[in-house]
Design a protein around this motif. Structure first.
Motif, mmCIF file in Angstrom:
data_model
loop_
_atom_site.group_PDB
_atom_site.id
_atom_site.type_symbol
_atom_site.label_atom_id
_atom_site.label_comp_id
_atom_site.label_asym_id
_atom_site.label_seq_id
_atom_site.Cartn_x
_atom_site.Cartn_y
_atom_site.Cartn_z
ATOM 1 N N VAL A 34 0.609 -1.258 0.015
ATOM 2 C CA VAL A 34 0.092 -0.022 0.077
ATOM 3 C C VAL A 34 0.912 1.277 -0.042
ATOM 4 O O VAL A 34 0.768 2.247 -0.713
ATOM 5 C CB VAL A 34 -0.855 0.174 1.266
ATOM 6 C CG1 VAL A 34 -1.734 1.312 1.453
ATOM 7 C CG2 VAL A 34 -1.896 -1.116 0.885
ATOM 8 N N ALA A 35 1.744 1.415 0.883
ATOM 9 C CA ALA A 35 2.771 2.554 0.775
ATOM 10 C C ALA A 35 3.540 2.628 -0.453
ATOM 11 O O ALA A 35 3.692 3.774 -0.271
ATOM 12 C CB ALA A 35 3.713 2.325 2.182
ATOM 13 N N ASN A 36 3.695 1.798 -0.951
ATOM 14 C CA ASN A 36 4.652 1.896 -2.294
ATOM 15 C C ASN A 36 3.907 1.627 -3.369
ATOM 16 O O ASN A 36 4.352 1.812 -4.661
ATOM 17 C CB ASN A 36 5.764 0.818 -2.235
ATOM 18 C CG ASN A 36 6.797 1.160 -0.901
ATOM 19 O OD1 ASN A 36 7.588 1.984 -1.373
ATOM 20 N ND2 ASN A 36 6.514 0.295 0.031
ATOM 21 N N ASP A 37 2.750 1.858 -3.349
ATOM 22 C CA ASP A 37 1.514 1.802 -4.602
ATOM 23 C C ASP A 37 1.784 0.511 -5.531
ATOM 24 O O ASP A 37 1.843 0.630 -6.682
ATOM 25 C CB ASP A 37 1.864 3.025 -5.423
ATOM 26 C CG ASP A 37 0.619 3.641 -6.036
ATOM 27 O OD1 ASP A 37 -0.460 3.038 -5.923
ATOM 28 O OD2 ASP A 37 0.493 4.329 -7.168
ATOM 29 N N ARG A 38 1.906 -0.682 -5.002
ATOM 30 C CA ARG A 38 1.886 -1.744 -5.627
ATOM 31 C C ARG A 38 0.740 -2.269 -5.735
ATOM 32 O O ARG A 38 0.283 -3.264 -4.986
ATOM 33 C CB ARG A 38 3.161 -2.706 -5.137
ATOM 34 C CG ARG A 38 4.593 -2.411 -4.968
ATOM 35 C CD ARG A 38 5.413 -3.366 -4.794
ATOM 36 N NE ARG A 38 5.248 -4.196 -3.454
ATOM 37 C CZ ARG A 38 6.169 -3.539 -2.370
ATOM 38 N NH1 ARG A 38 6.780 -2.451 -2.410
ATOM 39 N NH2 ARG A 38 5.686 -4.324 -1.143
ATOM 40 N N ARG A 68 -1.572 9.364 2.035
ATOM 41 C CA ARG A 68 -0.478 9.860 2.750
ATOM 42 C C ARG A 68 0.662 9.804 1.882
ATOM 43 O O ARG A 68 1.329 10.600 1.649
ATOM 44 C CB ARG A 68 -0.225 9.572 4.027
ATOM 45 C CG ARG A 68 0.537 10.331 4.855
ATOM 46 C CD ARG A 68 1.314 9.787 6.400
ATOM 47 N NE ARG A 68 2.098 8.459 5.932
ATOM 48 C CZ ARG A 68 1.687 7.526 6.621
ATOM 49 N NH1 ARG A 68 0.559 7.313 7.425
ATOM 50 N NH2 ARG A 68 2.102 6.398 6.454
ATOM 51 N N ASN A 69 0.804 8.726 1.344
ATOM 52 C CA ASN A 69 1.991 8.487 0.234
ATOM 53 C C ASN A 69 1.666 8.692 -1.283
ATOM 54 O O ASN A 69 2.555 8.473 -2.023
ATOM 55 C CB ASN A 69 2.323 6.853 0.505
ATOM 56 C CG ASN A 69 3.028 6.754 1.876
ATOM 57 O OD1 ASN A 69 4.187 7.079 2.063
ATOM 58 N ND2 ASN A 69 2.238 6.237 2.913
ATOM 59 N N GLY A 70 0.563 9.089 -1.480
ATOM 60 C CA GLY A 70 0.327 9.448 -2.877
ATOM 61 C C GLY A 70 0.167 8.293 -3.735
ATOM 62 O O GLY A 70 0.372 8.223 -4.996
ATOM 63 N N SER A 71 -0.192 7.023 -3.147
ATOM 64 C CA SER A 71 -0.305 5.722 -3.824
ATOM 65 C C SER A 71 -1.836 5.782 -4.559
ATOM 66 O O SER A 71 -2.871 4.973 -4.175
ATOM 67 C CB SER A 71 -0.324 4.532 -2.966
ATOM 68 O OG SER A 71 0.960 4.720 -2.229
ATOM 69 N N THR A 72 -1.921 6.404 -5.758
ATOM 70 C CA THR A 72 -3.026 6.749 -6.327
ATOM 71 C C THR A 72 -3.713 5.362 -6.929
ATOM 72 O O THR A 72 -4.893 5.131 -6.593
ATOM 73 C CB THR A 72 -2.990 7.538 -7.629
ATOM 74 O OG1 THR A 72 -2.243 8.806 -7.045
ATOM 75 C CG2 THR A 72 -4.373 7.875 -8.223
ATOM 76 N N ARG A 73 -2.968 4.278 -7.474
ATOM 77 C CA ARG A 73 -3.594 2.986 -7.874
ATOM 78 C C ARG A 73 -4.010 2.350 -6.588
ATOM 79 O O ARG A 73 -5.011 1.602 -6.808
ATOM 80 C CB ARG A 73 -2.560 2.589 -8.769
ATOM 81 C CG ARG A 73 -2.260 3.147 -10.091
ATOM 82 C CD ARG A 73 -1.119 2.376 -10.895
ATOM 83 N NE ARG A 73 -0.078 1.934 -10.172
ATOM 84 C CZ ARG A 73 0.468 0.568 -10.048
ATOM 85 N NH1 ARG A 73 -0.279 -0.135 -10.916
ATOM 86 N NH2 ARG A 73 1.324 0.426 -9.518
ATOM 87 N N THR A 74 -3.353 2.288 -5.664
ATOM 88 C CA THR A 74 -3.719 1.640 -4.632
ATOM 89 C C THR A 74 -5.031 2.178 -3.771
ATOM 90 O O THR A 74 -5.624 1.130 -3.293
ATOM 91 C CB THR A 74 -2.365 1.504 -3.443
ATOM 92 O OG1 THR A 74 -1.584 0.836 -4.317
ATOM 93 C CG2 THR A 74 -2.915 0.954 -2.261
ATOM 94 N N VAL A 75 -5.196 3.336 -3.958
ATOM 95 C CA VAL A 75 -6.438 3.789 -3.109
ATOM 96 C C VAL A 75 -7.641 3.424 -3.831
ATOM 97 O O VAL A 75 -8.567 3.009 -3.360
ATOM 98 C CB VAL A 75 -6.238 5.566 -3.277
ATOM 99 C CG1 VAL A 75 -7.540 6.212 -3.141
ATOM 100 C CG2 VAL A 75 -5.286 6.208 -2.453
ATOM 101 N N ARG A 76 -7.430 3.511 -5.357
ATOM 102 C CA ARG A 76 -8.388 2.914 -6.231
ATOM 103 C C ARG A 76 -8.729 1.474 -5.890
ATOM 104 O O ARG A 76 -9.903 1.021 -5.864
ATOM 105 C CB ARG A 76 -8.241 3.237 -7.601
ATOM 106 C CG ARG A 76 -8.075 4.777 -7.939
ATOM 107 C CD ARG A 76 -8.228 4.877 -9.628
ATOM 108 N NE ARG A 76 -8.073 6.163 -9.704
ATOM 109 C CZ ARG A 76 -7.255 7.265 -10.297
ATOM 110 N NH1 ARG A 76 -6.060 6.419 -10.308
ATOM 111 N NH2 ARG A 76 -7.344 8.272 -10.407
ATOM 112 N N ALA A 77 -7.613 0.896 -5.668
ATOM 113 C CA ALA A 77 -7.733 -0.771 -5.655
ATOM 114 C C ALA A 77 -8.430 -1.070 -4.173
ATOM 115 O O ALA A 77 -9.474 -1.821 -3.905
ATOM 116 C CB ALA A 77 -6.371 -1.299 -5.365
ATOM 117 N N LEU A 78 -8.242 -0.150 -3.225
ATOM 118 C CA LEU A 78 -8.819 -0.281 -1.777
ATOM 119 C C LEU A 78 -10.327 0.092 -1.733
ATOM 120 O O LEU A 78 -11.047 -0.414 -1.390
ATOM 121 C CB LEU A 78 -8.219 0.446 -0.649
ATOM 122 C CG LEU A 78 -6.648 0.088 -0.551
ATOM 123 C CD1 LEU A 78 -6.095 1.004 0.396
ATOM 124 C CD2 LEU A 78 -6.847 -1.291 0.450
#
Length: 214
Positions: A34-38, A68-78
């Motif tokens: 999550v923190a690294n947008d994987r 907080r980390n700007g993990s855009t793709r992960t935000v959408r996945a969550l």
């Protein structure tokens, strides 16, 4: 086939005790992903049964970490996995507040589309965006119904925070959008008093033209 009841109970207890230990490595994997947008790894872990509303060892929800980390793709996945867009961390910050403070318009858009609360009680995403001087986020939030004059717990508004944090362009944007220039916080401070304190002579003039008074 006869089942030895005592062995069955012992085996069940062993599995129950082992469950937390088995989930900890997965939680660590999820937190790192999550923190690294994987995002692909996040989706894989969610498919294995990890809760999109999981929190890390410090009590930080996954969606807050992603924002907080700007993990855009992960935000959408969550969010696709039905993560709560209004979950808050231990400081009361929501994902939308964290994205606004960071100035991440893409994440802000995704969260607003998921019906994140634009105007929570107390500190708001708009106040956070103004604090960071993020004009595009400020504009977007106002366009989507953010209260221009929402007050932090100490009575401070977005306009006041923009001035306090030395973002005169953001302050002008808020003035142009109709922010209250006469408001005072609980200590009696105003947008005008902070502009004077910061030696923002041009901004002081604009505030006065908009109706601010000593």
């Amino acid at each position: 086939m006869r089942i030895d009841r005592r062995r069955f109970i012992a085996a069940t207890l062993a599995l129950a005790l082992a469950a937390p230990a088995l989930s900890e490595p997965l939680l660590d994997e999820l937190t790192s992903a999550v923190a690294n947008d994987r995002a692909d790894e996040v989706r894989r872990l969610l498919a294995r049964g990890m809760d999109p509303n999981s929190v890390n060892a410090e009590g930080e929800p996954m969606l807050c970490i992603a924002a907080r980390n700007g993990s855009t793709r992960t935000v959408r996945a969550l969010l696709d996995a039905k993560a709560n867009p209004n979950v808050a961390n231990r400081y009361g910050d929501t994902p939308l507040m964290l994205a606004a403070l960071k100035g991440d318009l893409d994440v802000v858009r995704a969260l607003v589309a998921a019906r994140a609360n634009i105007d929570p009680t107390g500190w708001t995403p708009l106040i956070y965006a103004a604090t960071g001087g993020h004009d595009k986020v400020v504009d977007y939030l106002i366009d989507h119904g953010a209260n221009l004059d929402a007050q932090a717990p100490n009575g401070t508004t977005a306009l006041m925070m923009a001035i306090h944090e030395h973002h005169p362009d953001t302050a002008r944007l808020l003035i142009d959008r109709g922010a209250d220039v006469t408001h005072r916080n609980h200590d009696g401070a105003s947008a005008l008093s902070w502009a004077k304190l910061n030696n923002e002579a041009d901004l002081e003039k604009e505030l006065r033209r908009a109706g601010a008074r000593d």
